[in-house]
Design an enzyme around this catalytic site. Structure first.
Site, mmCIF file in Angstrom:
data_model
loop_
_atom_site.group_PDB
_atom_site.id
_atom_site.type_symbol
_atom_site.label_atom_id
_atom_site.label_comp_id
_atom_site.label_asym_id
_atom_site.label_seq_id
_atom_site.Cartn_x
_atom_site.Cartn_y
_atom_site.Cartn_z
ATOM 1 C CG HIS A 231 -0.359 0.149 2.528
ATOM 2 N ND1 HIS A 231 -0.121 -0.905 3.359
ATOM 3 C CD2 HIS A 231 0.060 1.235 3.192
ATOM 4 C CE1 HIS A 231 0.411 -0.487 4.494
ATOM 5 N NE2 HIS A 231 0.533 0.822 4.403
ATOM 6 C CG ASP A 262 0.051 -4.033 2.658
ATOM 7 O OD1 ASP A 262 0.367 -3.388 1.651
ATOM 8 O OD2 ASP A 262 -0.094 -3.524 3.791
ATOM 9 C CB SER A 350 3.104 1.611 6.331
ATOM 10 O OG SER A 350 1.813 1.300 6.715
#
Length: 402
Positions: A231, A262, A350
């Site tokens: 992402h 992901d 992330s």
């Protein structure tokens, strides 16, 4: 996850990757170890952080890491000898419990010095049940179901519910409960989101937004790539470190509102490189990455991330599926193939690097929307990460190690 009104202006709450991305070989780090032929020893700062997380002495923390590594080696030997097993997990006391397919296999496990049990279902059967639930969710994302995963310790598929009662959620839960006690439903959970933040102070910037750097690897042709959360590079942007471009997104398996995994990779520009150590933000020095052997459920685990720094906990489950909510009103996204942990993360983490012992484990994917870590290494919380070994295998990569 990037969010926003236009595709090229989405604002991701993606968890910022860690990994200091380094244009000239910047060091980022996590755990440390010695040569494989010698007993595992760890940096004092690392042992101290783990001791705080587990609530034990530093001596006990070091012994715990050594014990886990020894048991994992014995388990690997059993699999190499084709002993029929159905997965394994670490119990709270640090004992590796091996699920044996039958009584005969259990005898072989015990003969190898490991704990054994013959479960009612085991990993294969639980994976089959979860695959059915994945198929149901991928047709219509269940907004009221935060995550569902195979939990070897309880020998169930665990479904975490956040309270929303939409039609897709009701259909999903009906299908889940049709499996009887093979499925365990846990109420009162939070909705989830991928975690990224808008700069300032970014480690890795793209189109005015940020994530952090993950791991470096090389493809079959020897080309250097960055492995990161999918992402973070959904639009395949150019990536910058300290204002200088160092890589360009080339592949991602993440797409808002559709079935997603992901993971993604970016091609590293000539003259730049990804460091071989993970930063611990002053909590445990810097630690070299020695490999990517997957740690069993219950293993000690730490992660480095741009927002929350160095936080630790344990591996939860593998083969986890989650429903991520778009904070800007976009469609929910079902992501499969994750792992869960008790490691605290927030937006901006992330792509961040997870490490167990001296083995790289994965990249931060997401966590509870309202979660706030307290700044301590053992800050209570939870998160989901993309297992690194799966990403390396999917893209045909070899991890860069020291």
């Amino acid at each position: 996850m990037k969010h926003g009104k236009k595709k090229n202006a989405r604002r991701y709450i993606v968890a910022a990757s860690i990994g200091a991305l380094l244009s000239a070989g910047v060091a980022t780090g996590a755990y440390a170890g010695t040569e494989e032929s010698a007993p595992l020893r760890y940096q004092p700062e690392m042992v101290s952080a783990l001791a705080t997380t587990l609530g034990v002495s530093e001596k006990e923390a070091a012994e715990r890491l050594d014990k886990e590594a020894h048991q994992q080696d014995r388990f690997a030997e059993l699999k190499a000898d084709r002993v029929s097993t159905l997965g394994a997990f670490f119990a709270k006391d640090g004992t590796l419990v091996v699920n044996a397919a039958d009584a005969e296999a259990a005898k072989e496990v015990k003969a190898a010095g490991l704990a054994a049990r013959v479960p009612e279902r085991g990993e294969s059967e639980l994976n089959r049940i979860k695959a059915q639930l994945d198929a149901k969710a991928l047709k219509s994302a269940p907004a009221g179901v935060s995550a569902w995963s195979v939990d070897l310790a309880s020998d169930t598929v665990t479904v975490e519910v956040n309270g929303t009662s939409d039609a897709a959620t009701r259909t999903f839960l009906k299908a889940a409960k049709s499996n009887g006690d093979a499925v365990r439903v846990v109420q009162g959970q939070e909705k989830l989101e991928t975690q990224a933040v808008v700069p300032p102070g970014s480690r890795m910037t793209f189109n005015g937004y940020l994530c952090s750097v993950g791991y470096g690897a090389k493809d079959r042709n020897g080309k250097q790539v960055l492995v990161t959360a999918g992402h973070c590079i959904e639009d395949l942007p150019a990536l910058a470190y300290n204002g200088t471009r160092f890589a360009k997104g080339t592949h991602t398996r993440f797409a808002l509102g559709t079935r997603s995994v992901d993971m993604g990779i970016a091609s590293v520009d000539a003259g730049h490189s990804i460091g071989l150590d993970i930063t611990t933000y002053g909590k445990a020095g810097t630690v070299a990455v020695r490999g990517s052997q997957r740690a069993p459920q219950g293993s000690a685990l730490c992660k480095s991330g741009q927002t929350t720094g160095w936080t630790c906990g344990k591996v939860g489950s593998y083969n986890v599926s989650v429903t991520y909510t778009d904070e800007n009103g976009g469609p929910d996204t079902v992501v499969t193939g994750l792992a869960s942990s008790s490691v605290c993360t927030q937006g901006g983490d992330s792509g961040g690097a997870y490490v167990s012992g001296n083995q790289a484990q994965g990249l931060t994917s997401g966590g509870p929307i309202g979660q706030r870590c307290n700044g301590q290494v053992n800050s209570p919380g939870s998160s989901y990460f993309q297992p690194l070994d799966d990403a390396l295998k999917y893209y045909g990569l070899t991890l860069n190690t020291k």
